[in-house]
Design a protein around this motif. Sequence first.
Motif, PDB file in Angstrom:
ATOM      1  N   ARG A   1      41.876  63.038 -50.516  1.00  0.00           N
ATOM      2  CA  ARG A   1      41.241  62.240 -49.794  1.00  0.00           C
ATOM      3  C   ARG A   1      41.448  61.273 -48.913  1.00  0.00           C
ATOM      4  O   ARG A   1      42.777  61.084 -49.864  1.00  0.00           O
ATOM      5  CB  ARG A   1      39.838  62.209 -50.577  1.00  0.00           C
ATOM      6  CG  ARG A   1      39.525  63.297 -51.478  1.00  0.00           C
ATOM      7  CD  ARG A   1      37.774  62.650 -52.255  1.00  0.00           C
ATOM      8  NE  ARG A   1      38.256  61.059 -52.887  1.00  0.00           N
ATOM      9  CZ  ARG A   1      39.486  61.431 -54.094  1.00  0.00           C
ATOM     10  NH1 ARG A   1      39.368  62.302 -54.855  1.00  0.00           N
ATOM     11  NH2 ARG A   1      39.708  59.942 -55.016  1.00  0.00           N
ATOM     12  N   PHE A   2      41.601  60.730 -48.141  1.00  0.00           N
ATOM     13  CA  PHE A   2      41.817  59.777 -47.654  1.00  0.00           C
ATOM     14  C   PHE A   2      40.799  59.598 -45.950  1.00  0.00           C
ATOM     15  O   PHE A   2      39.920  59.697 -46.097  1.00  0.00           O
ATOM     16  CB  PHE A   2      43.111  60.499 -46.762  1.00  0.00           C
ATOM     17  CG  PHE A   2      42.617  61.106 -45.620  1.00  0.00           C
ATOM     18  CD1 PHE A   2      42.777  61.096 -43.522  1.00  0.00           C
ATOM     19  CD2 PHE A   2      42.701  62.375 -45.494  1.00  0.00           C
ATOM     20  CE1 PHE A   2      42.316  62.167 -43.077  1.00  0.00           C
ATOM     21  CE2 PHE A   2      42.771  63.945 -44.402  1.00  0.00           C
ATOM     22  CZ  PHE A   2      41.730  63.451 -43.942  1.00  0.00           C
ATOM     23  N   ARG A   3      40.718  58.488 -45.651  1.00  0.00           N
ATOM     24  CA  ARG A   3      39.863  58.142 -44.456  1.00  0.00           C
ATOM     25  C   ARG A   3      40.900  57.392 -43.247  1.00  0.00           C
ATOM     26  O   ARG A   3      41.587  57.530 -42.992  1.00  0.00           O
ATOM     27  CB  ARG A   3      38.688  56.493 -44.990  1.00  0.00           C
ATOM     28  CG  ARG A   3      38.185  56.178 -46.563  1.00  0.00           C
ATOM     29  CD  ARG A   3      37.679  55.049 -46.191  1.00  0.00           C
ATOM     30  NE  ARG A   3      36.280  54.491 -47.609  1.00  0.00           N
ATOM     31  CZ  ARG A   3      35.271  55.538 -47.297  1.00  0.00           C
ATOM     32  NH1 ARG A   3      35.542  56.058 -45.885  1.00  0.00           N
ATOM     33  NH2 ARG A   3      34.902  55.366 -48.619  1.00  0.00           N
ATOM     34  N   VAL A   4      39.481  57.584 -42.041  1.00  0.00           N
ATOM     35  CA  VAL A   4      40.528  57.424 -40.707  1.00  0.00           C
ATOM     36  C   VAL A   4      39.097  55.962 -40.024  1.00  0.00           C
ATOM     37  O   VAL A   4      38.814  55.843 -40.504  1.00  0.00           O
ATOM     38  CB  VAL A   4      39.570  58.454 -39.847  1.00  0.00           C
ATOM     39  CG1 VAL A   4      39.796  58.227 -38.408  1.00  0.00           C
ATOM     40  CG2 VAL A   4      40.613  59.991 -40.149  1.00  0.00           C
TER      41      VAL A   4
ATOM     42  N   LEU B   1      35.910  54.933 -40.932  1.00  0.00           N
ATOM     43  CA  LEU B   1      34.728  55.912 -40.546  1.00  0.00           C
ATOM     44  C   LEU B   1      34.291  55.955 -41.794  1.00  0.00           C
ATOM     45  O   LEU B   1      34.804  56.184 -43.451  1.00  0.00           O
ATOM     46  CB  LEU B   1      34.884  57.044 -40.182  1.00  0.00           C
ATOM     47  CG  LEU B   1      35.506  56.767 -38.852  1.00  0.00           C
ATOM     48  CD1 LEU B   1      35.805  58.716 -38.361  1.00  0.00           C
ATOM     49  CD2 LEU B   1      34.354  56.119 -37.408  1.00  0.00           C
ATOM     50  N   LYS B   2      32.508  56.202 -42.209  1.00  0.00           N
ATOM     51  CA  LYS B   2      31.768  56.805 -43.984  1.00  0.00           C
ATOM     52  C   LYS B   2      32.491  58.124 -44.084  1.00  0.00           C
ATOM     53  O   LYS B   2      32.710  57.388 -45.608  1.00  0.00           O
ATOM     54  CB  LYS B   2      30.326  56.788 -43.298  1.00  0.00           C
ATOM     55  CG  LYS B   2      29.569  56.559 -44.089  1.00  0.00           C
ATOM     56  CD  LYS B   2      28.250  57.230 -44.298  1.00  0.00           C
ATOM     57  CE  LYS B   2      27.245  56.521 -45.155  1.00  0.00           C
ATOM     58  NZ  LYS B   2      26.056  57.171 -45.118  1.00  0.00           N
ATOM     59  N   PRO B   3      32.453  59.232 -44.535  1.00  0.00           N
ATOM     60  CA  PRO B   3      32.680  59.886 -44.636  1.00  0.00           C
ATOM     61  C   PRO B   3      34.498  59.878 -45.258  1.00  0.00           C
ATOM     62  O   PRO B   3      34.819  59.112 -44.556  1.00  0.00           O
ATOM     63  CB  PRO B   3      32.955  61.272 -43.543  1.00  0.00           C
ATOM     64  CG  PRO B   3      32.323  60.633 -42.829  1.00  0.00           C
ATOM     65  CD  PRO B   3      33.030  59.295 -42.636  1.00  0.00           C
ATOM     66  N   GLU B   4      34.506  60.175 -46.216  1.00  0.00           N
ATOM     67  CA  GLU B   4      35.671  60.436 -46.633  1.00  0.00           C
ATOM     68  C   GLU B   4      36.466  62.256 -46.324  1.00  0.00           C
ATOM     69  O   GLU B   4      35.615  62.699 -46.567  1.00  0.00           O
ATOM     70  CB  GLU B   4      36.185  60.870 -48.662  1.00  0.00           C
ATOM     71  CG  GLU B   4      36.509  59.320 -49.095  1.00  0.00           C
ATOM     72  CD  GLU B   4      35.485  59.308 -50.442  1.00  0.00           C
ATOM     73  OE1 GLU B   4      36.516  60.454 -51.060  1.00  0.00           O
ATOM     74  OE2 GLU B   4      36.014  58.354 -50.959  1.00  0.00           O
ATOM     75  N   PHE B   5      37.380  62.669 -45.804  1.00  0.00           N
ATOM     76  CA  PHE B   5      38.277  63.462 -45.320  1.00  0.00           C
ATOM     77  C   PHE B   5      38.866  64.175 -46.206  1.00  0.00           C
ATOM     78  O   PHE B   5      39.381  63.881 -47.132  1.00  0.00           O
ATOM     79  CB  PHE B   5      38.880  63.069 -43.978  1.00  0.00           C
ATOM     80  CG  PHE B   5      37.856  62.487 -43.036  1.00  0.00           C
ATOM     81  CD1 PHE B   5      37.233  63.118 -42.279  1.00  0.00           C
ATOM     82  CD2 PHE B   5      37.821  61.165 -42.659  1.00  0.00           C
ATOM     83  CE1 PHE B   5      36.391  63.029 -41.338  1.00  0.00           C
ATOM     84  CE2 PHE B   5      37.147  60.820 -41.391  1.00  0.00           C
ATOM     85  CZ  PHE B   5      36.546  61.243 -40.918  1.00  0.00           C
ATOM     86  N   GLY B   6      39.457  64.932 -46.434  1.00  0.00           N
ATOM     87  CA  GLY B   6      40.488  66.042 -47.263  1.00  0.00           C
ATOM     88  C   GLY B   6      38.863  66.939 -48.245  1.00  0.00           C
ATOM     89  O   GLY B   6      39.564  67.366 -49.255  1.00  0.00           O
ATOM     90  N   THR B   7      37.751  66.885 -47.839  1.00  0.00           N
ATOM     91  CA  THR B   7      36.775  67.653 -48.892  1.00  0.00           C
ATOM     92  C   THR B   7      36.236  68.566 -48.487  1.00  0.00           C
ATOM     93  O   THR B   7      35.932  69.119 -49.543  1.00  0.00           O
ATOM     94  CB  THR B   7      35.549  66.156 -49.691  1.00  0.00           C
ATOM     95  OG1 THR B   7      35.102  66.483 -47.815  1.00  0.00           O
ATOM     96  CG2 THR B   7      36.284  65.560 -49.163  1.00  0.00           C
TER      97      THR B   7
END
Length: 412
Positions: free
Chosen positions: A141-144, A151-157
């Motif tokens: 998981r990572f953030r942008v 940004l609100k979402p966590e990415f890589g999910t």
Amino acid sequence: MAPVYRVTDRVAVCRVSLALALDRPRFDRLAAGVAFHDTSDARRRKMRTLLLGCALMLTMAERAVTADQLLVEAESFANKGGWVVDPQFMDIMGSPFLLAHGLGQPVANATTGVSIPRDGQYRVWVRTRNWVPGNWEAPGRFRVLVNGRALKPEFGTENGWDWQDGGTVDLKAGAATLALQDLTGFDGRCDAIFLTTDGTRPPNDLDRMRAWRNRLRGLPDTPDRTETFDLVVVGGGIAGCGAALAADQQGLKVALIHDRPVLGGNASGEVRVHTIGITARADALLKKINTRHWPNGSPDALLDDQKRHASMEAAQNVTLLLKWRAYDVRMQGKRIAAVYAQHIETGETRAFEAPLFVDSTGDGWIGFWAGAEFRYGREAESEFREGWDKHGDLWSPRKPDNRVMGTSLLWY
């Protein structure tokens, strides 16, 4: 007096509206019902509805054309921090990507600057994947961060390479910053970031996406630069390095194309698998490029990287092309005429022509693209009479199957 446009069907209505797109005053008068061939109220209302519908479609089309769009390839980030460029799956997912390999410790942020074309609300799309899907929390998981704000979402999910919606952000025209913030240290993956004012989801089909990316980046669909050699070697592992040095000794002009920043493949300092085997007459050559059996994690393994590079730089006839990944071939009849390769960070493409090519990609990609026959899986023991009773099907099955070798990870 407004001209009379004879509109007889829905297709004609759309054609008229398109024809009038460059003459908006006439279009407005026509849409208002000023000049219809049939002036009955019912007919006028019907035509007005159809024309206004076409006007709406034109407006939407104009917005699509004029929407502000910004594509940022992750591998082109100016400061990659602790993230590294991984090109090994370009053939499967269409691009290199940034990888956060921190052995469980989050790596330093990757950052870059961008230029926002105009003030506006931009939707952010991030192409990524959950590399270990299952009933557990995604490991990568990572953030942008945009201008320092996450940004609100966590990415890589989400499963599979695709564009994950990051929501919207209000941006001013001019300089802005993007950052990738690793949250886990367990191999988060980011391919690209796309900002758009119209919210359009980017394509994910590989062929469409390649053309779309090239258009946004101003790159040609096929290489516009060609280089010519006596021999082109694709893949800078031990086999490729050996082929290049042997050809150099014969006086051939050689291009060695390799998609990593270091030579050696699995024997490089990035993986550190030592080389063993019978060298025979090639002993002197292989000593220039081999990897000794260092303890796992030993920094001395990097000495063999330096040795390989020094050996290649001393070869007068070898042009070394690090960070270039082959992605296709051009055929001339049944012969390979050129290999197409792409720089894994800039996206630049080139064609490499030669009468001879060596496929040292490790997976036989050059032969595959050329249409050569290939085998996948295990053959039956009877085909080459290589059964071994002690191990039975584990050694060679009685019937062919699609099983292949697994892989091992050396963590360091």
